[in-house]
Motif scaffolding. Structure first.
Motif, PDB file in Angstrom:
ATOM      1  N   GLU A  72       0.852  -1.176   0.000  1.00  0.00           N
ATOM      2  CA  GLU A  72       0.000   0.000   0.000  1.00  0.00           C
ATOM      3  C   GLU A  72       0.898   1.239   0.000  1.00  0.00           C
ATOM      4  OE1 GLU A  72      -3.274  -0.043  -0.328  1.00  0.00           O
ATOM      5  OE2 GLU A  72      -3.156  -2.239  -0.392  1.00  0.00           O
ATOM      6  N   ILE A  73       0.392   2.340  -0.505  1.00  0.00           N
ATOM      7  CA  ILE A  73       1.235   3.532  -0.594  1.00  0.00           C
ATOM      8  C   ILE A  73       1.678   4.011   0.787  1.00  0.00           C
ATOM      9  CG2 ILE A  73      -0.668   5.209  -0.593  1.00  0.00           C
ATOM     10  CD1 ILE A  73       1.018   6.719  -2.784  1.00  0.00           C
ATOM     11  N   SER A  74       0.876   3.771   1.797  1.00  0.00           N
ATOM     12  CA  SER A  74       1.237   4.176   3.154  1.00  0.00           C
ATOM     13  C   SER A  74       2.406   3.377   3.717  1.00  0.00           C
ATOM     14  CB  SER A  74       0.029   4.027   4.087  1.00  0.00           C
ATOM     15  OG  SER A  74      -0.421   2.677   4.101  1.00  0.00           O
ATOM     16  N   GLU A  75       2.733   2.256   3.069  1.00  0.00           N
ATOM     17  CA  GLU A  75       3.827   1.399   3.530  1.00  0.00           C
ATOM     18  C   GLU A  75       5.180   1.775   2.920  1.00  0.00           C
ATOM     19  OE1 GLU A  75       2.074  -2.922   4.314  1.00  0.00           O
ATOM     20  OE2 GLU A  75       1.543  -2.206   2.306  1.00  0.00           O
ATOM     21  N   VAL A  76       5.183   2.712   1.993  1.00  0.00           N
ATOM     22  CA  VAL A  76       6.440   3.150   1.379  1.00  0.00           C
ATOM     23  C   VAL A  76       7.148   4.079   2.361  1.00  0.00           C
ATOM     24  CG1 VAL A  76       7.519   4.314  -0.579  1.00  0.00           C
ATOM     25  CG2 VAL A  76       5.448   2.942  -0.928  1.00  0.00           C
ATOM     26  N   LYS A  77       8.255   3.641   2.891  1.00  0.00           N
ATOM     27  CA  LYS A  77       8.948   4.381   3.951  1.00  0.00           C
ATOM     28  C   LYS A  77       9.967   5.362   3.364  1.00  0.00           C
ATOM     29  CE  LYS A  77       6.600   2.094   6.936  1.00  0.00           C
ATOM     30  NZ  LYS A  77       5.421   2.753   7.560  1.00  0.00           N
TER      31      LYS A  77
END
Length: 294
Positions: A165-170
């Motif tokens: 998910e895009i929120s998981e791209v650190k």
């Protein structure tokens, strides 16, 4: 020297403008910049022997040569090496102007990056169009879903997929944010992209199924300007070749912008002249004609 001319564009007479002596106009050109896909590269992603010979002859005349592309740096260098023209290239502008590499001193510089929060905002707004996002580094391409466009990016750039998910791209900063969409829905995306609720970034179509966002200040023209300034001249002494929306600022702001015959209308209307298509050695034929590379 200024190239700010008003003239009648004749699509039927590609590469020539009646009433103007281009040989005289182009005597002051210090640098020729060229887009890759749809411009210097043929549709099978190769550079012809005529193009290689022409670039070599251009360099012999004392004119520098550079590449300006949306591709990441490592991918571009790999392509130029495999196509046997890397030794002729003075500068490589990559990521649509976010980064540029001076091939003489091997120093890579950066203009402006995009905040990750902006990418999340963009994706949230455009997700209903069933888009796939792409964010990549030197090893991985992060995406929510692999479609034809994402598959092509993975193959071209020799990257490994990282589904998330895009929120998981650190990441806090990225070079650019790419969306891949079915070709028949690109027009919808272009309309909605113009309605995004901020001016912190801007976007443009780079391929028939790919749309990219970068910081609002970024363009190929900006990176070219910084390189030219380093060597003591300005954009007015640069000629550029391009074919589509991410080339518009470059074609418009350099001294002499040339659009390929296969180019999109938005690129054509800002250009000073036209070349034959990328399948017809358009760049090489234009340079041979106007720089007398016989």
């Amino acid at each position: 020297m200024s190239f700010d001319l008003v003239f009648h564009r004749d699509h039927a007479d590609i590469g020539h403008l009646d009433g103007y002596d281009l040989e005289e106009l182009l005597m002051d050109v210090k640098l020729v910049m060229c887009d890759l896909d749809g411009t210097l590269l043929t549709e099978d992603k190769t550079i012809t022997e005529l193009s290689r010979e022409t670039i070599a002859k251009l360099k012999q005349k004392g004119v520098s040569f550079g590449i300006a592309t949306g591709r990441p740096t490592e991918s571009v260098l790999r392509t130029l090496q495999s196509q046997q023209i890397l030794s002729y290239v003075d500068v490589v502008v990559t990521n649509n102007g976010v980064t540029w590499l001076d091939c003489k001193d091997q120093v890579e510089s950066q203009t402006y990056t995009l905040n990750m929060q902006s990418a999340i905002e963009i994706f949230s707004y455009l997700k209903p169009l069933d888009v796939s996002f792409a964010i990549y580094d030197q090893r991985y391409l992060y995406t929510n879903k692999i479609n034809d466009g994402i598959e092509r990016l993975l193959r071209f750039h020799h990257l490994k997929p990282y589904l998330c998910e895009i929120s998981e791209v650190k990441k806090s900063k990225i070079h650019k944010f790419i969306l891949s969409i079915e070709e028949n829905r690109m027009a919808e995306l272009e309309v909605l992209a113009k309605r995004l609720p901020t001016t912190d970034y801007h976007g443009f179509k780079t391929q028939s199924d790919l749309y990219e966002f970068v910081d609002r200040r970024v363009s190929k023209a900006l990176a070219i300007q910084r390189y030219a300034k380093k060597y003591g001249y300005g954009l007015e002494q640069v000629m550029a070749f391009g074919d589509t929306s991410n080339d518009i600022a470059m074609l418009k702001e350099v001294g002499w912008g040339v659009c390929m015959a296969n180019g999109t209308e938005d690129a054509r209307i800002v250009s000073n002249d036209f070349a034959f298509s990328n399948e017809e050695d358009g760049v090489a034929r234009y340079l041979i004609d106007h720089f007398k590379l016989v």
